[in-house]
Design an enzyme around this catalytic site. Structure first.
Site, PDB file in Angstrom:
ATOM      1  CG  ASP A 166       0.215   7.299  -1.434  1.00 19.57           C
ATOM      2  OD1 ASP A 166       0.084   8.269  -0.672  1.00 19.57           O
ATOM      3  OD2 ASP A 166       1.037   7.280  -2.367  1.00 19.57           O
ATOM      4  CG  ASN A 167      -5.810   4.949   1.431  1.00 19.67           C
ATOM      5  OD1 ASN A 167      -5.135   4.052   1.916  1.00 19.67           O
ATOM      6  ND2 ASN A 167      -6.231   5.967   2.153  1.00 19.67           N
ATOM      7  NE  ARG A 227       7.024  11.746 -26.168  1.00 18.64           N
ATOM      8  CZ  ARG A 227       7.914  12.081 -25.247  1.00 18.64           C
ATOM      9  NH1 ARG A 227       8.874  11.250 -24.903  1.00 18.64           N
ATOM     10  NH2 ARG A 227       7.855  13.259 -24.658  1.00 18.64           N
ATOM     11  CD  GLU A 261       6.914  17.791 -10.489  1.00 17.47           C
ATOM     12  OE1 GLU A 261       6.467  18.739  -9.792  1.00 17.47           O
ATOM     13  OE2 GLU A 261       8.124  17.628 -10.703  1.00 17.47           O
ATOM     14  CG  HIS A 276     -13.627  12.474   0.998  1.00 18.24           C
ATOM     15  ND1 HIS A 276     -13.193  11.205   0.664  1.00 18.24           N
ATOM     16  CD2 HIS A 276     -13.684  13.172  -0.161  1.00 18.24           C
ATOM     17  CE1 HIS A 276     -12.990  11.150  -0.635  1.00 18.24           C
ATOM     18  NE2 HIS A 276     -13.282  12.326  -1.162  1.00 18.24           N
ATOM     19  CD  GLU A 316     -14.378   4.299   8.419  1.00 15.46           C
ATOM     20  OE1 GLU A 316     -14.276   4.658   7.246  1.00 15.46           O
ATOM     21  OE2 GLU A 316     -14.390   3.118   8.763  1.00 15.46           O
ATOM     22  CG  ASP A 376     -20.589   4.286   3.382  1.00 23.66           C
ATOM     23  OD1 ASP A 376     -19.911   4.226   4.430  1.00 23.66           O
ATOM     24  OD2 ASP A 376     -20.089   4.492   2.260  1.00 23.66           O
ATOM     25  CE  LYS A 419     -10.114  10.642   4.045  1.00 22.78           C
ATOM     26  NZ  LYS A 419     -11.443  10.014   3.876  1.00 22.78           N
ATOM     27  NE  ARG A 432     -15.791   2.944  -3.052  1.00 21.21           N
ATOM     28  CZ  ARG A 432     -15.702   1.679  -2.619  1.00 21.21           C
ATOM     29  NH1 ARG A 432     -15.697   1.425  -1.333  1.00 21.21           N
ATOM     30  NH2 ARG A 432     -15.613   0.686  -3.480  1.00 21.21           N
ATOM     31  CE1 TYR A 443      -8.560   7.732   1.024  1.00 25.56           C
ATOM     32  CE2 TYR A 443      -9.278   6.911  -1.111  1.00 25.56           C
ATOM     33  CZ  TYR A 443      -9.277   6.822   0.271  1.00 25.56           C
ATOM     34  OH  TYR A 443      -9.977   5.822   0.885  1.00 25.56           O
ATOM     35  CG  HIS A 503     -16.254   7.214   4.855  1.00 23.59           C
ATOM     36  ND1 HIS A 503     -15.849   6.591   3.701  1.00 23.59           N
ATOM     37  CD2 HIS A 503     -17.423   6.613   5.210  1.00 23.59           C
ATOM     38  CE1 HIS A 503     -16.714   5.652   3.372  1.00 23.59           C
ATOM     39  NE2 HIS A 503     -17.686   5.655   4.269  1.00 23.59           N
TER      40      HIS A 503
END
Length: 180
Positions: A47-48, A23, A28, A117, A141, A167, A70, A58, A130, A61
């Site tokens: 959560d992003n 199936r 988890e 990251h 930032e 960036d 993260k 990207r 993440y 950062h």
């Protein structure tokens, strides 16, 4: 949950137990008890979800006054995910480590506070999820140039990456703010 150490102290590659049959599968992606068992005791507050096309890069950062840990995973597609150690007290200071994360391999990467990251999309597109240990704070930032000559990150690029204007203005590692 299996946790593999990396050359950067505290950065872990996590492999969840996957239960599959005809199936599909179940896993988890987060279990507080399992995370604590492997050494991740931080509380997650946000959560992003990031969607990007092939060759989008990207990063790099981080947040200086509100650093974030993260927990990164990919649900669809593949990325090359990179962590750079900005902790002066770390034996891996100024070193980077990269790992392929994909919907297929189901690996996750834990990046503790004090690291930058970034990632590049290797597949046609990728959905990256993440969890973070602090809220996004635009004033805090910072961005380090993805192609900093001192870091010499091998992004595994086959073509020129697609980089945001923000960036592209990243600082060199030498000029970037660091952690003690």
């Amino acid at each position: 949950m299996k946790a593999g150490e990396t050359p950067i102290p505290g950065v872990l590659v996590l492999e969840p137990q996957v239960f599959g049959d005809e199936r599909g599968f179940f896993l988890e992606s987060y279990n507080k008890q399992e995370m604590t068992r492997v050494g991740i005791k931080d509380e997650f507050v946000q959560d992003n979800h990031s969607f990007s096309a092939r060759h989008v890069l990207r990063g790099l950062h981080y947040q200086i006054s509100r650093p974030q840990g993260k927990l990164i995973r990919v649900v669809c597609g593949e990325i090359f995910d990179v962590a750079v150690d900005l902790r002066r007290s770390s034996p891996a200071f100024a070193k980077w480590h990269g790992v392929k994360l994909s919907g297929e391999n189901k690996r996750m990467l834990w990046i503790p506070k004090g690291l930058a990251h970034g990632f590049v999309v290797l597949s046609e597109n990728a959905h990256v999820l993440y969890k973070t240990t602090d809220f996004y704070d635009p004033a805090s930032e910072r961005t380090i140039s993805w192609n900093d000559p001192d870091l010499e990150i091998d992004w595994q690029l086959r073509e020129e990456p697609v980089i945001s204007a923000k960036d592209q203005r990243g600082l060199t590692f030498a000029k970037a703010e660091k952690f003690d």
